[in-house]
Every structure is written in structure tokens, then in C-alpha cells.
Design an enzyme around this catalytic site. Structure first.
Site, PDB file in Angstrom:
ATOM      1  N   SER A 128     129.683 161.811 137.450  1.00 30.54           N
ATOM      2  CA  SER A 128     129.591 163.014 136.428  1.00 30.54           C
ATOM      3  C   SER A 128     130.452 162.898 135.188  1.00 30.54           C
ATOM      4  CB  SER A 128     130.011 164.228 137.205  1.00 30.54           C
ATOM      5  OG  SER A 128     130.268 165.437 136.510  1.00 30.54           O
ATOM      6  N   TYR A 153     136.259 169.372 141.295  1.00 26.61           N
ATOM      7  CA  TYR A 153     134.721 168.658 141.313  1.00 26.61           C
ATOM      8  C   TYR A 153     134.695 167.354 140.754  1.00 26.61           C
ATOM      9  CZ  TYR A 153     129.949 167.434 139.898  1.00 26.61           C
ATOM     10  OH  TYR A 153     128.964 166.941 139.681  1.00 26.61           O
TER      11      TYR A 153
HETATM   12  N1  LIG Z   1     122.537 168.281 137.527  1.00 27.58           N
HETATM   13  C1  LIG Z   1     123.649 167.903 136.811  1.00 27.58           C
HETATM   14  O1  LIG Z   1     123.697 168.337 135.639  1.00 27.58           O
HETATM   15  C2  LIG Z   1     124.564 166.876 137.201  1.00 27.58           C
HETATM   16  C3  LIG Z   1     125.827 166.273 136.404  1.00 27.58           C
HETATM   17  C4  LIG Z   1     126.460 165.632 136.792  1.00 27.58           C
HETATM   18  C5  LIG Z   1     126.331 165.005 138.064  1.00 27.58           C
HETATM   19  N2  LIG Z   1     125.463 165.530 138.961  1.00 27.58           N
HETATM   20  C6  LIG Z   1     125.341 164.994 140.323  1.00 27.58           C
HETATM   21  O2  LIG Z   1     124.167 164.584 140.582  1.00 27.58           O
HETATM   22  C7  LIG Z   1     124.120 164.691 141.929  1.00 27.58           C
HETATM   23  C8  LIG Z   1     122.767 165.510 142.284  1.00 27.58           C
HETATM   24  O3  LIG Z   1     123.020 166.861 141.571  1.00 27.58           O
HETATM   25  P1  LIG Z   1     121.986 167.965 141.750  1.00 27.58           P
HETATM   26  O4  LIG Z   1     122.046 168.629 140.285  1.00 27.58           O
HETATM   27  O5  LIG Z   1     120.603 167.210 142.029  1.00 27.58           O
HETATM   28  O6  LIG Z   1     122.448 168.915 142.593  1.00 27.58           O
HETATM   29  P2  LIG Z   1     121.731 169.892 143.901  1.00 27.58           P
HETATM   30  O7  LIG Z   1     122.858 170.494 144.648  1.00 27.58           O
HETATM   31  O8  LIG Z   1     120.364 170.295 143.593  1.00 27.58           O
HETATM   32  O9  LIG Z   1     121.266 168.397 144.873  1.00 27.58           O
HETATM   33  C9  LIG Z   1     122.535 167.900 145.911  1.00 27.58           C
HETATM   34  C10 LIG Z   1     121.771 168.117 147.293  1.00 27.58           C
HETATM   35  O10 LIG Z   1     122.801 167.529 148.128  1.00 27.58           O
HETATM   36  C11 LIG Z   1     122.534 168.154 149.269  1.00 27.58           C
HETATM   37  N3  LIG Z   1     123.848 168.084 150.031  1.00 27.58           N
HETATM   38  C12 LIG Z   1     124.937 168.737 149.480  1.00 27.58           C
HETATM   39  N4  LIG Z   1     126.058 168.374 150.650  1.00 27.58           N
HETATM   40  C13 LIG Z   1     125.436 167.668 151.550  1.00 27.58           C
HETATM   41  C14 LIG Z   1     125.857 167.054 152.745  1.00 27.58           C
HETATM   42  N5  LIG Z   1     127.280 167.279 153.026  1.00 27.58           N
HETATM   43  N6  LIG Z   1     124.948 166.141 153.449  1.00 27.58           N
HETATM   44  C15 LIG Z   1     123.661 166.194 153.120  1.00 27.58           C
HETATM   45  N7  LIG Z   1     123.147 166.748 152.016  1.00 27.58           N
HETATM   46  C16 LIG Z   1     124.027 167.470 151.129  1.00 27.58           C
HETATM   47  C17 LIG Z   1     122.449 169.655 148.929  1.00 27.58           C
HETATM   48  O11 LIG Z   1     121.724 170.530 149.887  1.00 27.58           O
HETATM   49  C18 LIG Z   1     121.535 169.507 147.630  1.00 27.58           C
HETATM   50  O12 LIG Z   1     120.132 169.458 148.143  1.00 27.58           O
HETATM   51  C19 LIG Z   1     125.134 165.110 142.587  1.00 27.58           C
HETATM   52  O13 LIG Z   1     125.946 164.243 143.048  1.00 27.58           O
HETATM   53  C20 LIG Z   1     125.793 165.781 141.275  1.00 27.58           C
HETATM   54  O14 LIG Z   1     127.260 165.867 141.435  1.00 27.58           O
HETATM   55  C21 LIG Z   1     124.661 166.176 138.518  1.00 27.58           C
END
Ligand SMILES: NC(=O)c1ccc[n+]([C@@H]2O[C@H](COP(=O)([O-])OP(=O)(O)OC[C@H]3O[C@@H](n4cnc5c(N)ncnc54)[C@H](O)[C@@H]3O)[C@@H](O)[C@H]2O)c1
Length: 320
Positions: A128, A153
Site C-alpha cells: 500500500s 495498517y
Molecule cells: N482499495 C485500496 O485502495 C487499497 C489501497 C492500498 C492497498 N490495498 C490492498 O489491496 C488488497 C485488497 O484490498 P481491497 O480494497 O480489495 O479490500 P477488501 O477488504 O475489499 O478485500 C480484502 C478481502 O480479504 C478478505 N480477508 C480479510 N482477512 C482475511 C483473512 N484473514 N483470511 C481470508 N480472507 C480475508 C476480506 O473478507 C475481503 O473480502 C489488500 O491487501 C489491501 O491492503 C488496497
């Protein structure tokens, strides 16, 4: 080719799974359907994926070592895309252990499963922009210092990067980390700014604007993110370990984003100006040169093009 994607019921995982299916891959998804935000939205995404040939999945927690290991043993994926995480900067202030569990133990578990998987799959994982923390040098470059995370985070995402490096170094595993910059689009996360803004605007409530609106964000449209992820997965000449920014390479003023969203929704927004929140950063701005050089990544979607797609989906999905 078979890819195992963690977090497929999530926002980015859902889009990634659809893209790999479109390209003819077999996709195996895992997700624990955490209740951090609407489980209904996660189930709706999963339902769409389940309707696609080539998609199979299991509801499991990536912290469950035995179950995850047996998935790896049975599925033997060529590629693992690790996206499952406890996201959200602000929630990490009140729920620190959720971050330690999913982002540190969970990521370690994924690394261990890759290490012990016969063919040692190629691993691509989500980091991130928040790892840049208090960095004030713009745009953020991969060579910048990363020792000032301002939220737990961010600290756990950085820990994931460091653990991944160690595994790649020790066990000669092919691993690439991608630092996502504020991703948005259809099937978006309801805890994120554009959702909160759109919801308030369409219910005639004031929107909460932190730091009096004086913030800058590099908003990246989800299709651009998925294009970058796909290019990284397909590349066969990347270093054994490396980390790349993946953003839009434009830092947008928050008030300008609010204005674009309000215009798209046809409303005049009411704003409640608030001070900066703990854990937040003032600005994000991605240099994407390194990823461009490595795989030809080029973000194409401006917020003027992307916000209407999000707004259209939002109105339809929430019937507003
Ligand atoms: N959306 C953004 O702007 C953004 C920015 C930077 C980084 N990220 C990273 O991208 C990735 C995806 O983010 P997103 O926005 O799709 O988030 P999201 O919360 O929509 O998706 C994450 C998924 O992981 C699942 N999850 C969480 N903990 C878990 C566990 N212990 N075991 C199994 N499943 C688990 C959740 O149920 C969820 O469906 C993450 O790693 C996040 O840190 C996202």
C-alpha cells in the site's frame, strides 16, 4: 494456467478474479468473508464469480495454516495473488490486533504455503501507498525511505513486504510486491471515501471532510490496477524480488474530487469541515516509472472518466 487469489470476495480480488477468468485462467479463490464491512456485498461479488466457468473457491481464513496448506497441495497453483488483508487506516487505531492477525500472521502463512508448495508458485502481493507514511517528497518513489509509518495498517503492510523479501532471499522464491494507491471503481469498498461521500450526498447529509479538505490523493481506477497486476503476473523477466508503485501518477485535490462526484450525481454537497484524523497522510502521489519500465504499465483512467462509472454502479447497486 491456474491462479490462487486470496481475498476474492473483496473489491480488488473480485475484479482480479474476473480479469483472469476473462483471460482463460482457472481461478481458485479464498476469503473468510470478514465482517469488517457488508458481508452481503462480499457474497454478491462471490455469487457473480461462482457463476463463471473456471472459478472455484473455499471460504477460509488465511491464518488457518492446515486448511490453507491443503488448498495449496490440492490446487497446485502456478501463481498466487495475495490480496486478503485487514484494510483501512482509521480502523487500525481501534482494532490493532485484526491487522496483526490477517496482515502479518496471514501473510506469513501464505509465504510458508508457497515455500512448501512443490512448484513454488510465483507470488504477487498487495502492499500500500500508506507505507510511505510521513514521506513529504513527491512523487513517492520506491527508493524513498520507509521508516515513518503513521498507522498500524501501514506498519503491517510494510512488515508484509519485509517478510516477503526474506522468503524470496532465503528460498529463491519469485515474489513481486505492488503498492496500490487509493483504488476506486465499481463494486467499491463501502468504508472508503467515495462511498461515504456518495452515500451522504444522496441522503442529503453533510459529508465529513478531513483536514478542511486540504488533502491530495492519487486515485487509481481499478481496471488500471488490474492491468498492472496482470502485466506483472505475465512478465517472465522480473527480478527474483522487487516492489513497485501502482498508481495513477496524478495527485488530486480532495475538494476537486468531491466536486466531480457531486456534479456526476447532480447534487450540491453539504460539507462538515473537520481536522486531520490520526493515522491519515496529507498527500499521496505515485511515481509509476519503475513499473512502466518493467512491464509497460500506463494508467489510462482519469477521475473524470472513472468517477461516473463508480457513481453509476453505486446508484444501481444501492438503488439510490
Ligand atoms: N482499495 C485500496 O485502495 C487499497 C489501497 C492500498 C492497498 N490495498 C490492498 O489491496 C488488497 C485488497 O484490498 P481491497 O480494497 O480489495 O479490500 P477488501 O477488504 O475489499 O478485500 C480484502 C478481502 O480479504 C478478505 N480477508 C480479510 N482477512 C482475511 C483473512 N484473514 N483470511 C481470508 N480472507 C480475508 C476480506 O473478507 C475481503 O473480502 C489488500 O491487501 C489491501 O491492503 C488496497
Amino acid at each position: 494456467m491456474k491462479i490462487l487469489i486470496t481475498g476474492t470476495a473483496g473489491f480488488i480480488g473480485f475484479h482480479a478474479a474476473r480479469h483472469f477468468l476473462d483471460k482463460g485462467w482457472e481461478v481458485f479463490g479464498v476469503d473468510n468473508f470478514s465482517s469488517y464491512y457488508s458481508v452481503g456485498l462480499k457474497r454478491d461479488r462471490e455469487k457473480i464469480l461462482r457463476g463463471r466457468p473456471g472459478y472455484r473457491s473455499e471460504e477460509l481464513d488465511i491464518c488457518d495454516h492446515e486448511k490453507l496448506q491443503s488448498v495449496f497441495a490440492e490446487e497446485k497453483p502456478e501463481v498466487v495473488l495475495h490480496l486478503a488483508a485487514q484494510p483501512g487506516v482509521r480502523y487500525s487505531i481501534s482494532h490493532p490486533f485484526e491487522y496483526e492477525r490477517s496482515n502479518i500472521s496471514g501473510t506469513l502463512n501464505v509465504l510458508e504455503c508457497c515455500r512448501h508448495s512443490g512448484k513454488k508458485p510465483k507470488l504477487v502481493f498487495a502492499s500500500s501507498s500508506s507505507v510511505y507514511g510521513g514521506n513529504t517528497k513527491m512523487p513517492f518513489e520506491e527508493t524513498d525511505r520507509l521508516d515513518t509509518p503513521v498507522s498500524l495498517y501501514a506498519a503491517t503492510k510494510r512488515a508484509g513486504e519485509l517478510m516477503a523479501y526474506t522468503y524470496s532471499h532465503l528460498y529463491k522464491m519469485q515474489i513481486t510486491g505492488l503498492r496500490f494507491f487509493t483504488v476506486y471503481g465499481d463494486w467499491y469498498r463501502p468504508d472508503m471515501a467515495l462511498h461515504l461521500f456518495a452515500d451522504a450526498m444522496l441522503h442529503d447529509r453533510p459529508i465529513k471532510v478531513f483536514n478542511n479538505g486540504d488533502m491530495l490523493r492519487d486515485f487509481t481506477y481499478v481496471d488500471d490496477i488490474i492491468d498492472g497486476v496482470y502485466r506483472v503476473v505475465m512478465a517472465d523477466d522480473l527480478p527474483l524480488f522487487d516492489i513497485y508503485n501502482i498508481g495513477n501518477h496524478r495527485s488530486e485535490k480532495l475538494l476537486g474530487v468531491i466536486e466531480t462526484l457531486a456534479r456526476t450525481l447532480g447534487v450540491t454537497p453539504k460539507m462538515e469541515m473537520l481536522p486531520m484524523q490520526a493515522g491519515d497522510i496529507y498527500a499521496t502521489y505515485a511515481s509509476v516509472e519503475k513499473l512502466h519500465k518493467a512491464v509497460g504499465y500506463e494508467p489510462r483512467t482519469s477521475i473524470q472518466e472513472g468517477i461516473p462509472v463508480f457513481a453509476d454502479w453505486f446508484r444501481k447497486y444501492y438503488k439510490l
